[in-house]
Design a protein around this motif. Structure first.
Motif, PDB file in Angstrom:
ATOM      1  N   HIS A  19      94.997  64.896  70.332  1.00  9.38           N
ATOM      2  CA  HIS A  19      94.107  66.065  70.400  1.00  9.38           C
ATOM      3  C   HIS A  19      92.688  65.656  70.778  1.00  9.38           C
ATOM      4  O   HIS A  19      91.993  66.368  71.503  1.00  9.38           O
ATOM      5  N   ILE A  20      92.246  64.505  70.277  1.00  8.99           N
ATOM      6  CA  ILE A  20      90.841  64.112  70.427  1.00  8.99           C
ATOM      7  C   ILE A  20      90.501  63.708  71.859  1.00  8.99           C
ATOM      8  O   ILE A  20      89.494  64.154  72.418  1.00  8.99           O
ATOM      9  N   PHE A  21      91.335  62.860  72.472  1.00 12.88           N
ATOM     10  CA  PHE A  21      91.005  62.374  73.818  1.00 12.88           C
ATOM     11  C   PHE A  21      90.957  63.499  74.856  1.00 12.88           C
ATOM     12  O   PHE A  21      90.034  63.540  75.672  1.00 12.88           O
ATOM     13  N   PRO A  22      91.904  64.453  74.833  1.00  9.68           N
ATOM     14  CA  PRO A  22      91.769  65.601  75.748  1.00  9.68           C
ATOM     15  C   PRO A  22      90.508  66.422  75.473  1.00  9.68           C
ATOM     16  O   PRO A  22      89.859  66.900  76.401  1.00  9.68           O
ATOM     17  N   ALA A  23      90.162  66.588  74.184  1.00  6.31           N
ATOM     18  CA  ALA A  23      88.956  67.358  73.836  1.00  6.31           C
ATOM     19  C   ALA A  23      87.706  66.693  74.405  1.00  6.31           C
ATOM     20  O   ALA A  23      86.815  67.360  74.950  1.00  6.31           O
TER      21      ALA A  23
END
Length: 378
Positions: A19-23
């Motif tokens: 979730h974090i890297f795409p965000a």
């Protein structure tokens, strides 16, 4: 492009690297288009995002939110209290920050943040990464203006008119530069003449994948194959201990691989969980892969993700329950099957949706323009 200055964007979600890297990729793409933008992340306390987001240069506020325990229902009393506290804190954050748009990428913090933003009249965009929509996003869909997805057929979960197929953003460092393979082999101290298997279990780790390697170390030593092994932080100590008994094992162990671009460059075959972010990376980089879906995720969505590829001859699936016995022996044989590897690579490349972050920002721009026009007429 809009001329308005000081756009404020709230991005919410996290929990895992998926979730974090795409965000962060979405935030970077917004900043590239709107250099004066003000971006605030909202995450979950004590989760990965509280470290990774500031490292990427963005401020973040944590909520005391936690996931529901589907096995021990009595534990959810504390979860509900945390959820109420998170909603109240979200209200204060949004009241003080006053964002022009709220973007949800999935994960614990996404639900309370986006629901509160929508209730306060902030236009919302959600990004659903998986082929099987999560509960939070299904609930949030009614309030969102646009829903960005990575798979076809998502109208079984969301209103068709709101869906835009953008793909999942991947880490910029994986596509930003052309990697020199010699440099990559040198970085990992590997032999360029040997086949290389990259085994990754996500940023936090995957118990079954790690146990599969531990059970198969002697087979790897006998095979003349070399392995790059990302154990994840929860399993690193155990992995280190098991490897310490085999001084000459051709295995490079890392808790977390910082240069994933180099790791992918040398990989002849990749073993991975079937999280949406990992699959998007494999598609964009055209890597032949063996997927071991996690059985411990909501609605078994990783199996759905993997099957979407398997049906198109773009990946091989090994069930979690079979992995300890089958994974390593299968991969040690598979990595020599050049024709099959080429077919997998060719088929997975067809599923790639490149430049997803910018496609999502296109949708952000549409929402901001509509909101600006609406405010002018009020």
């Amino acid at each position: 492009m809009m001329q308005r200055k000081n756009i404020k964007v709230l991005i919410s979600g996290g929990g895992t690297g998926g979730h974090i890297f795409p965000a962060i990729a979405i935030a970077n793409a917004i900043k590239s288009r709107y250099p004066k933008v003000d971006i605030l992340f909202v995450g979950a306390d004590n989760r990965m995002e509280m470290e990774k987001v500031p490292a990427a240069g963005y401020p973040i506020i944590g909520l005391p939110v936690a996931g529901f325990d589907r096995r021990k229902m009595w534990k959810n009393v504390a979860v509900i209290i945390k959820l109420i506290k998170s909603i109240l804190k979200s209200y204060k954050i949004i009241k003080n920050y006053r964002p022009d748009i709220a973007i949800g990428v999935g994960g614990y913090a996404s639900g309370p943040s986006l629901r509160t933003a929508a209730a306060m009249g902030v236009p919302c965009l959600i990004q659903e990464q998986n082929s099987y929509a999560g509960v939070s996003n299904k609930l949030l869909a009614k309030k969102a203006q646009i829903i960005c997805v990575a798979y076809e057929g998502m109208d079984k979960f969301f209103p068709k008119q709101k869906i835009v197929v953008t793909g999942n953003p991947i880490r910029q460092d994986l596509t930003a530069s052309i990697v020199n393979k010699e440099e990559a082999y040198a970085f990992f101290k590997l032999d360029p003449n040997k086949k290389t298997i990259l085994i990754i279990g996500g940023s936090l780790g995957a118990a079954t994948i790690n146990k599969s390697i531990m059970a198969g170390i002697h087979k790897i030593i006998d095979s003349n194959i070399q392995v790059i092994w990302q154990s994840g932080k929860f399993y690193f100590h155990e992995a280190q201990q098991s490897l310490s008994q085999y001084a000459q094992a051709p295995i490079v162990l890392s808790e977390f691989i910082s240069r994933m671009d180099l790791a992918y460059a040398v990989a002849d075959l990749v073993v991975s969980r079937a999280g949406a972010s990992s699959i998007s990376e494999l598609c964009c980089l055209q890597k032949p892969c063996v997927l071991v879906p996690s059985p411990n995720v909501a609605e078994d969505h990783q199996t759905m993700n993997a099957l979407a590829l398997v049906k198109k001859g773009a990946a091989i699936l090994i069930k979690d329950k079979d992995a300890i016995k089958e994974l390593i022996p299968f991969c040690l044989e598979m990595v020599h099957k050049e024709d099959q590897l080429k077919d997998l690579s060719k088929n997975i490349s067809k599923l790639s949706l490149p430049d997803a972050a910018n496609k999502i920002v296109d949708q952000v721009e549409i929402i901001l323009k509509l909101n600006l026009q609406k405010n002018k007429h009020e």
